[in-house]
Design an enzyme around this catalytic site. Structure first.
Site, PDB file in Angstrom:
ATOM      1  N   ASP A 285       0.536  -1.527  -0.285  1.00  0.00           N
ATOM      2  CA  ASP A 285       0.096   0.310   0.037  1.00  0.00           C
ATOM      3  C   ASP A 285       0.456   0.866  -0.093  1.00  0.00           C
ATOM      4  OD1 ASP A 285      -1.785   1.900   0.469  1.00  0.00           O
ATOM      5  OD2 ASP A 285      -1.245   1.075   2.705  1.00  0.00           O
ATOM      6  N   GLU A 303      -3.408   3.954  -2.733  1.00  0.00           N
ATOM      7  CA  GLU A 303      -3.762   3.776  -1.098  1.00  0.00           C
ATOM      8  C   GLU A 303      -5.751   3.613  -1.297  1.00  0.00           C
ATOM      9  OE1 GLU A 303      -2.152   4.405   3.544  1.00  0.00           O
ATOM     10  OE2 GLU A 303      -2.566   5.942   2.451  1.00  0.00           O
ATOM     11  N   GLU A 304      -6.179   5.198  -1.489  1.00  0.00           N
ATOM     12  CA  GLU A 304      -7.387   5.039  -1.032  1.00  0.00           C
ATOM     13  C   GLU A 304      -8.911   4.399  -2.095  1.00  0.00           C
ATOM     14  OE1 GLU A 304      -5.726   9.476   0.016  1.00  0.00           O
ATOM     15  OE2 GLU A 304      -5.316   7.666  -2.111  1.00  0.00           O
ATOM     16  N   TRP A 418       6.195   3.244  -5.694  1.00  0.00           N
ATOM     17  CA  TRP A 418       5.734   3.665  -4.590  1.00  0.00           C
ATOM     18  C   TRP A 418       6.428   4.701  -4.252  1.00  0.00           C
ATOM     19  CZ3 TRP A 418       9.782   3.394  -1.035  1.00  0.00           C
ATOM     20  CH2 TRP A 418       9.254   3.951   0.459  1.00  0.00           C
ATOM     21  N   GLY A 421       3.676   9.585  -7.342  1.00  0.00           N
ATOM     22  CA  GLY A 421       3.009  10.466  -7.990  1.00  0.00           C
ATOM     23  C   GLY A 421       2.479  11.891  -7.897  1.00  0.00           C
TER      24      GLY A 421
END
Length: 503
Positions: A285, A303-304, A418, A421
């Site tokens: 995550d 993640e969301e 990871w 973004g």
């Protein structure tokens, strides 16, 4: 002076580790004929998955560092677990080391405006878009069933739930039914003292869904569809499994410059997703230090999305304090309830997902998800500073390592870009750092580039050439020789071209 000493030491060792690069390169070239030295790396079938690779679990029982909220002696496949202790022996604790439950007799905040939020505009707009029979079901059946589920807290949550506080290794095992009760209370915003940042919970994520009901954006409506799909499922049929939430904290971290661990197996693809193709692996995550990020607000990225399609992850926000640099959160057993398409503004709920992941001896789905938070970089070059690279290595290693578990019992790690973004990370640096952390933790790697075909080629090339300590020393040299000397926001010579030239 320190830098000069490092340069002398580096020069003295360069011949030996460059020779090791040459040997690694030759081995990689030789492996090309069997399909393992080119293309996507090793075959996907060469990577270990749970439960096939897992060793036997010890008997499930509570310890000083593991709170178990169910009757382990009555645990049976396909049967909803019984809470421990029994409801007539209800234990209630209202202090700064446990969750403050809305059903507690000590709860003196029933009419506090900060805790009495109600589903408003977003839910109203969502309901207005439903046809007559759907709306009738929503108002007359589902919301009523959710309210009844929330009100079952005194019978399901009979033992105090400890907070997973910073710098403490601790686990909590709950039944899926207990988790659904907690989530129903979060939906109705009943957790006291959790909407204000001025309380003792200021270092914890939000848990009440009040921010989700602010505004009426399309993305929030899609979030509500996804969550209501979950609530429909768990109110129609009692879930029967368990979920374990573990905060892992490492006090001893690797010496990266002297590591002699070799890179493990790598399979890399520009297609697929961590939750689908990474089944049975340790799934990463891309977390916020407040786990779940903006799942109860407007956030809707990796993640969301994961917290929405596996809503049982959201409960971790109730008791997980913000993560420090040497900590991670591991969740074992969370079930996927929804399918989706798109990303961020294009996210859409696509209906039910039937999770067929097998269960382990503790009746948990064999899905292990680890939350590790990357650093946020406003300037590109900052991430190449030695202290920042070390921090990211340590964070990834904390998420990947399992002290005391034999390497043959460790599944591969399923991960990707990871922190690349909104957090500003460089894909190629993050890929190398995760390869190094996985090697140090003695795990193989399944890497998703999410459409970047060039990154596939670069990662396969780099993974075949280096030892962990050698790579770290080259990263330091790249910072000294390239990053520190550049006058631009980004260096003209990329990290991978620098590594290729040395070879």
């Amino acid at each position: 002076m320190r830098l000069s000493v490092w340069r002398i030491k580096y020069t003295q060792r360069s011949c030996s580790f460059l020779r090791s690069f040459h040997r690694s390169f030759a081995a990689a070239a030789a492996a090309g004929d069997d399909g393992k030295g080119c293309g996507p790396g090793v075959s996907l079938s060469d990577l270990r998955r749970a439960p096939a690779c897992s060793g036997p679990l010890p008997a499930l029982k509570p310890t000083d560092s593991h709170t178990v909220l169910i009757r382990t002696d009555l645990l049976r496949p396909g049967k909803a677990p019984e809470p421990h202790p029994s409801p007539d022996q209800l234990q209630d604790r209202w202090d700064d080391t446990h969750v403050k439950l809305p059903c507690s007799e000590h709860n003196l905040f029933p009419t506090d405006r900060t805790t009495d939020q109600r589903p408003s505009k977003a839910l109203s707009v969502f309901l207005q878009g439903l046809q007559g029979s759907e709306a009738q079901h929503m108002f007359g059946e589902l919301l009523s069933a959710m309210a009844q589920l929330a009100l079952r807290a005194p019978r399901l949550l009979t033992q105090p739930i400890p907070l997973l506080r910073t710098q403490r290794c601790r686990s909590i095992t709950l039944s899926q039914e207990q988790v659904s009760c907690l989530l129903a209370n979060a939906f109705f915003c009943t957790f006291p003292q959790r909407n204000s940042h001025q309380t003792e919970f200021s270092n914890y994520p939000d848990i009440n869904f009040s921010r989700l009901f602010e505004g009426s954006s399309q993305t929030k409506q899609e979030k509500l569809k996804t969550l209501l799909c979950y609530f429909r499922r768990v109110t129609q049929q009692r879930p029967t499994g368990l979920i374990t939430y573990t905060r892992q904290c490492l006090q001893r971290l690797p010496s990266w410059s002297s590591s002699e661990k070799q890179f493990g197996k790598l399979h890399i693809s520009c297609e697929g997703s961590i939750e689908d193709q990474g089944y049975g692996m340790l799934q990463v995550d891309f977390a916020n230090r407040f786990v779940g990020g903006g799942v109860t607000g407007s956030g809707l990225v990796q993640e969301e999305i994961r917290f929405l399609i596996n809503p049982e992850l959201i409960v971790a926000r109730l008791f997980t304090e913000a993560l420090n640099d040497n900590e991670c959160l591991i969740v074992t057993g969370a079930e996927q309830f929804s399918r989706y398409s798109g990303y961020s503004d294009s996210f859409r709920w696509e209906g039910d997902h039937d999770d067929q992941t097998p269960r382990d001896e503790w009746q948990r789905r064999c899905t292990e998800i680890v939350a590790i938070d990357a650093l946020h970089y406003s300037q590109f070059l900052e991430q190449f500073r030695p202290e920042n690279m070390s921090r990211e290595l340590n964070k990834a290693f904390c998420g990947f390592v399992r002290p005391g578990v034999q390497p043959e019992n460790l599944s591969a790690v399923a991960t990707g870009n990871w922190g690349c973004g909104a957090f500003g990370g460089d894909k190629r640096l993050k890929a190398v750092l995760q390869m190094m952390a996985a090697a140090e933790a003695e795990r193989d790697l399944m890497y998703f580039t999410f459409g970047d075909a060039d990154l596939v080629k670069d990662c396969v090339h780099v993974s075949r050439l280096f030892l962990v300590g050698s790579v770290f020393r080259l990263l330091l040299q790249y910072y000294e020789c390239v990053c520190k000397k550049t006058t631009r926001s980004r260096p003209q010579k990329t990290l991978y071209s620098f590594l290729s030239e040395l070879l």
